[in-house]
Design an enzyme around this catalytic site. Structure first.
Site, PDB file in Angstrom:
ATOM      1  N   HIS A  63      -2.523   6.957   2.810  1.00 27.27           N
ATOM      2  CA  HIS A  63      -1.089   7.110   3.090  1.00 27.27           C
ATOM      3  C   HIS A  63      -0.767   8.142   1.906  1.00 27.27           C
ATOM      4  O   HIS A  63      -1.173   8.399   1.036  1.00 27.27           O
ATOM      5  CB  HIS A  63      -0.334   5.962   2.535  1.00 27.27           C
ATOM      6  CG  HIS A  63      -0.624   4.453   3.279  1.00 27.27           C
ATOM      7  ND1 HIS A  63      -1.282   4.781   4.618  1.00 27.27           N
ATOM      8  CD2 HIS A  63      -0.113   3.310   2.949  1.00 27.27           C
ATOM      9  CE1 HIS A  63      -1.270   3.489   4.935  1.00 27.27           C
ATOM     10  NE2 HIS A  63      -0.637   2.473   4.104  1.00 27.27           N
ATOM     11  N   CYS A  82       0.771  -1.198   0.014  1.00 28.37           N
ATOM     12  CA  CYS A  82      -0.106   0.098   0.174  1.00 28.37           C
ATOM     13  C   CYS A  82       0.886   1.252  -0.090  1.00 28.37           C
ATOM     14  O   CYS A  82       0.467   2.375  -0.534  1.00 28.37           O
ATOM     15  CB  CYS A  82      -1.114   0.015   1.192  1.00 28.37           C
ATOM     16  SG  CYS A  82      -0.102  -0.420   2.683  1.00 28.37           S
TER      17      CYS A  82
END
Ligand code: NAP
Length: 361
Positions: A251, A158
């Site tokens: 993120h 990710c």
């Protein structure tokens, strides 16, 4: 598609598993018929097994509530119920490697969210907009496994999705050195603030194994297929620090880049916003219309405002500017459990279906 493909989810009760369940509700090509988890959950209905652990903001889909959870370890029994599997189990790396191969050997394709097979030479690790051509190593993998339709394909970590797509979009300028710091959400650890209260108003400057993945995985995605294996790219050199921050989803990456052929800011933005690949060309159901957007406002992208861009499948970039030490610097944001986990895997499965690697058994 005349008839939906039957899909199962290994690790269906976990954070990523739940994300698969919610993304696949009403999916036009895939229908969740099987949920599997640890022996602790096996035998219970999905609703009972998840109990108060449901972490999605949308309700649990009715269609899965009464599915009886199977034991991930009963490979033949689970595999017999589906055309292909998504994998999001949390076991040791060696256990995951073995169990995903065991499923592939039952002639059941496995599209995995896990890191276990990311460096297996003949397993493609794909961001479909960037390297869908890497799926061609599947034929060599099948030879090794002795299968005709079973194989494993994976998606990358990710953390790389907030900057690696830019490096791909800027390929012709030869990105050669990258310094990145990622500010990573707690859902990346399978947690919410309820189960990780220590993260409220806190920053933890360590995420196990994450910096190596963030430095190395983009090179494999940017690599090429040679003699039935993926050979990683040599450039750019990437160094990364990964920080856990008090954010639920999303993120962020703050990135510096040097190029072999220094472009202008306008050229870089033009490449970002026009970057597209197989998902857009093939019109895959989960494909973002625009994979990468550029935001001119100096205080964007922001997690609260921008993480759900393109249903969490797009990447938002901003603050691209010249730097006093590097050629350019910028900030990127992506949704870690959608583009960075389950959504990225669903898009891989759609690409594999469109290319004929996944079909009805
Ligand atoms: N969260 C993210 O954003 C993210 C992103 C990329 C990759 N990943 C990776 O994806 C995997 C799942 O992450 P997660 O955050 O969803 O973890 P999680 O919430 O802890 O869920 C783990 C799942 O694995 C099952 N499981 C645990 N131990 C098992 C065992 N011994 N045998 C069989 N099944 C077992 C659990 O079943 P029970 O409910 O029965 O215990 C549950 O379904 C991990 O490998 C993680 O590193 C996560």
């Amino acid at each position: 598609m005349d008839q939906k493909l039957k899909v199962g989810i290994l690790g269906a009760t976990g954070m990523v598993g739940q994300r698969f369940i919610s993304l696949l509700e009403d999916h036009p090509w895939f229908e969740v018929v099987t949920v599997a988890a640890s022996p602790r959950s096996a035998g219970k209905t999905y609703e009972e097994a998840v109990g108060d652990r449901w972490k999605m903001t949308t309700p649990m889909p009715e269609a899965v509530k009464n599915l009886v959870v199977l034991n991930v370890n009963e490979v033949e029994k689970v595999a017999a119920t589906v055309d292909f599997m998504f994998s999001a189990v949390d076991m040791t790396k060696e256990e995951i490697k073995a169990i995903e191969e065991a499923y592939a050997k039952t002639e059941t394709p496995v599209v995995s969210n896990n890191s276990a097979h990311r460096w297996t030479p003949d397993v493609p690790m794909v961001v479909p907009e960037i390297n869908a051509d890497h799926f061609e190593v599947i034929k060599d993998q099948k030879k090794r496994l002795g299968t005709t339709r079973g194989f494993i394909a994976v998606k990358p970590n990710c953390s790389i999705q907030s900057y690696a797509p830019c490096l791909a979009a800027w390929k012709e300028f030869g990105p050669k050195e990258v310094v990145a710091t990622t500010y990573q959400a707690i859902s990346g650890a399978g947690k919410t603030f309820k189960d990780w209260p220590e993260m409220v108003e806190n920053i933890i400057p360590f995420i196990g194994g994450e910096e190596e993945k963030s430095e190395q995985e983009p090179l494999r995605v940017l690599g090429k297929v040679e003699n039935g294996e993926i050979v990683k790219a040599e450039l750019p050199k990437i160094t990364c620090q990964c920080i856990r921050v008090p954010v639920l989803n999303g993120h962020t990456a703050a990135v510096f880049v040097n190029f072999e052929k220094k472009p202008t800011k306008e050229q870089l933005i033009e490449k970002l916003v026009n970057f597209k690949g197989f998902p857009q060309e093939a019109g895959l159901p989960s494909a973002p219309k625009h994979f990468i957007r550029y935001m001119e406002e100096e205080n964007r992208p922001q997690v609260q405002l921008d993480v759900d861009y393109e249903n969490g499948m797009g990447v938002s970039i901003g603050r691209l500017r010249e730097d006093s030490m590097f050629d350019f610097k910028f900030v990127g944001l992506s949704h870690n459990t959608i583009r960075g986990a389950a959504g990225g895997a669903v898009l891989c499965a759609e690409a594999l279906t469109a290319k004929g690697y996944i079909a009805k058994k």
